[in-house]
Design a protein around this motif. Structure first.
Motif, PDB file in Angstrom:
ATOM      1  N   TYR A  35      16.758  -0.971   5.603  1.00  0.00           N
ATOM      2  CA  TYR A  35      17.681   0.167   5.584  1.00  0.00           C
ATOM      3  C   TYR A  35      17.359   1.214   4.524  1.00  0.00           C
ATOM      4  CZ  TYR A  35      20.282  -2.538   1.993  1.00  0.00           C
ATOM      5  OH  TYR A  35      20.662  -3.251   0.877  1.00  0.00           O
ATOM      6  N   TYR A  95      26.919  -0.791   8.900  1.00  0.00           N
ATOM      7  CA  TYR A  95      26.291  -2.047   8.482  1.00  0.00           C
ATOM      8  C   TYR A  95      24.870  -1.778   8.021  1.00  0.00           C
ATOM      9  CZ  TYR A  95      30.210  -3.642  11.256  1.00  0.00           C
ATOM     10  OH  TYR A  95      31.476  -3.815  11.747  1.00  0.00           O
ATOM     11  N   PHE A  96      24.431  -2.537   7.032  1.00  0.00           N
ATOM     12  CA  PHE A  96      23.038  -2.410   6.601  1.00  0.00           C
ATOM     13  C   PHE A  96      22.165  -3.479   7.246  1.00  0.00           C
ATOM     14  CE2 PHE A  96      25.358  -0.530   2.949  1.00  0.00           C
ATOM     15  CZ  PHE A  96      24.949   0.774   3.178  1.00  0.00           C
ATOM     16  N   ASP A  97      22.804  -4.584   7.653  1.00  0.00           N
ATOM     17  CA  ASP A  97      22.016  -5.669   8.241  1.00  0.00           C
ATOM     18  C   ASP A  97      22.110  -5.608   9.770  1.00  0.00           C
ATOM     19  OD1 ASP A  97      24.714  -6.235   8.152  1.00  0.00           O
ATOM     20  OD2 ASP A  97      24.441  -8.384   7.826  1.00  0.00           O
ATOM     21  N   ARG A  98      21.246  -6.367  10.409  1.00  0.00           N
ATOM     22  CA  ARG A  98      21.221  -6.462  11.866  1.00  0.00           C
ATOM     23  C   ARG A  98      22.491  -7.165  12.338  1.00  0.00           C
ATOM     24  NH1 ARG A  98      19.078 -10.757  14.813  1.00  0.00           N
ATOM     25  NH2 ARG A  98      18.243 -11.655  12.896  1.00  0.00           N
ATOM     26  N   ARG A  99      23.195  -6.586  13.277  1.00  0.00           N
ATOM     27  CA  ARG A  99      24.438  -7.182  13.784  1.00  0.00           C
ATOM     28  C   ARG A  99      24.333  -7.385  15.288  1.00  0.00           C
ATOM     29  NH1 ARG A  99      28.947  -7.745   9.796  1.00  0.00           N
ATOM     30  NH2 ARG A  99      27.826  -7.193   7.900  1.00  0.00           N
TER      31      ARG A  99
END
Ligand SMILES: [Zn+2]
Lengths: 400, 157
Positions: free
Chosen positions: B28, B49-53
């Motif tokens: 990110y 969100y910064f992470d994969r969701r």
């Protein structure tokens, strides 16, 4: 109408180092103690819930049965971070309310002495070629390099966030909260640490994660706690002595955190605690003004401050004033953590949620000895584990 | 964009086509002349969100679009970690920074990690540094937040 749930018997082991007892010895000591305290036997239990986080894999309940009684009843092995013990209680409570059992045993046990606050991990050397892993696609560790994921740092930020929002909280204030709990523990023979510490001594301890020094962090230790719960119908068939000492569990609540902006970067320990407290007050038909004592999850001094507010012990934003008024000292208006709290009594993770219920019950029964809060009728026990899970129980001295 | 956000480099990360010499430490972070962070923004509710969701934790939506974040913000919480697991250099200052309404976790860099140099409400700006170099000579570039002098330019917002 769902069945009333009562605490019939309970006990906790001494918290601290138990070099000569293994995990199951500790669990058995607490379980047998709770059965003895309730004047019942394993044969009368209809359900067993066993909480343990860091040892022996997933079948502590069955291993425990082999030492205290293999009666063939359903066993629930539960894990829910620092709310594991409360979850075991809640599991037994639900079974009784559902009519599947009229009596059950909840146990929480942990062996942590010497574990340190931080855990150990091998250093990751710079690789021949960077590769992306995990949901952030990181090429290296993120803990310590993009913020902190260690518990001391996370809970330090929880307190500092409160300080930023409402003002008035500084290093010394957090140390004074810790001073209170260390003072309270001097009256608790089962606490891991019973030495008083002044705020000045606490501030001079090694810093772990500002503003929490070592004395302001929960103490890792060994310990177990257990409780026998019984439905009201069954209780009324028991002896006058058993009925007299039974304590009514007027609320048993478990929540998780609803999504909010920022919860992805700093675990939100506030909203789920507020939700749990509100549900518990509603279930019990009492308000914070009715409480005679509270055991709350002071895993760090910074956490205790925010939970005054989250549990509605003060008005919103008023936690600093609440503490400064002297209210949470044992001779104050609303004593908090008269056991010494996690900072001094200790925090054998899965035992904590049952040990704090035991502490409340001990006072409501008038059996707390030197640290008795005189005339205590209603008390609240709170735990929270990151993930997050929050358990709140309200107990009341009542006639069965 | 599909429900499963890609695991790698979907934001276009190489600094030089053909011969990559630096890569971002996390997906990110976007490098280039104006390094900045980019979030996955839910098309339904705007949650970031910064992470994969797999789906949105707020509304359950499965459509996400990239959203650039401002590179300046305000410190809303911090700690100075002085004891950590082996391999993590201490002391370091960890903070939560409010970047235009989106909270970001990051270290405070460019100043001493002590309570005399870091305060709640302090203005900070995104800054990058080389976190390490692999065996092929590629630098991994990480981000942190550095204090802004009062009255200094706040960069893009
Ligand atoms: Zn959404």
């Amino acid at each position: 109408m769902a069945e009333d749930v009562w605490l019939l018997g309970a006990t906790m082991t001494k918290f601290g180092k138990h070099r000569d007892l293994d995990l199951i010895d500790l669990a058995a000591e607490a379980a047998l103690g709770a059965l003895r305290d309730g004047e019942v036997t394993m044969k009368e239990m209809g359900v067993l819930a066993a909480g343990n986080l860091l040892g022996m894999g997933g079948s502590v309940g069955q291993l425990l049965q082999k030492q205290i009684g293999q009666t063939g009843i359903p066993v629930f092995n539960v894990q829910n971070a620092c709310a594991t013990g409360a979850t075991a209680l809640r599991t037994v409570s639900m079974a009784i309310k559902a009519g599947e059992a009229d009596m059950g045993l909840a146990v929480g046990v942990e062996k942590l002495a010497g574990a340190g606050h931080l855990g150990a991990r091998p250093r990751r050397a710079e690789p021949e070629e960077w590769t992306r892993t995990g949901r952030f696609g990181a090429v290296g560790d993120t803990d310590g390099r993009i913020g902190t994921q260690g518990m001391p740092g996370v809970f330090a930020q929880v307190g500092m966030e409160y300080a930023h929002r409402y003002g008035g909280a500084d290093f010394e204030l957090f140390a004074r909260i810790s001073e209170k709990n260390h003072a309270h523990s001097t009256l608790n023979p089962l606490a891991a640490y019973t030495r008083p510490m002044s705020a000045e001594q606490i501030m001079a301890e090694p810093m772990i994660a500002y503003p929490n020094t070592r004395a302001m962090c929960s103490a890792n230790c060994d310990g177990a706690a257990a409780a026998v719960l019984v439905g009201g119908t069954r209780l009324r068939t028991l002896s006058p002595g058993q009925r007299r000492r039974a304590v009514k569990i007027t609320a048993s609540v478990l929540t998780s955190d609803p999504w909010e902006e920022a919860c992805q970067v700093l675990p939100n320990v506030n909203t789920l605690t507020r939700n749990a407290a509100d549900q518990a007050y509603e279930q019990a038909g009492v308000g914070p003004e009715d409480l005679d004592l509270v055991e709350l999850h002071d895993c760090f001094a910074t956490a205790e401050l925010v939970h005054y507010d989250n549990l509605r012990l003060c008005e919103e934003g008023g936690a600093v004033d609440f503490f400064a008024s002297g209210a949470p000292w044992r001779d104050g208006r609303l004593p908090v953590n008269v056991s010494g709290g996690l900072q001094s009594k200790g925090h054998p993770i899965s035992a904590t949620g049952i040990a704090n219920v035991w502490e409340i019950a001990h006072h409501l029964r008038g059996e707390a000895g030197d640290r008795q809060i005189e005339g205590a009728r209603v008390g609240l026990a709170h735990v929270i584990g990151l993930g997050s899970a929050c358990g709140v129980h309200i107990l009341e001295r009542a006639a069965a | 964009m599909s429900a499963q956000i890609g695991r790698s480099s979907q934001f276009g990360q190489s600094s030089q086509i053909g011969q990559i010499s630096r890569i971002p430490y996390v997906d990110y972070l976007v490098l280039g002349p104006e390094p900045h962070l980019v979030a996955h923004e839910c098309a339904e509710c705007g949650a970031r969100y910064f992470d994969r969701r797999n789906a949105c934790a707020s509304c359950g939506g499965t459509e996400f679009a990239p959203a650039d974040l401002p590179t300046t913000g305000e410190v809303t919480s911090f700690t100075i970690v002085t004891a950590a697991a082996p391999g993590i250099p201490v002391p370091y200052a960890a903070a939560v920074v409010d970047c235009g309404g989106t909270k970001v976790a990051g270290n405070i860099i460019g100043t001493e990690p002590d309570p005399g140099h870091i305060r709640l409400g302090m203005r900070v700006a995104l800054s990058t540094y080389v976190a390490g170099t692999d065996g092929k000579g590629v630098d991994a570039v990480n981000f942190g937040f550095a204090p802004l002098e009062d009255g200094a330019s706040e960069g893009r917002n």
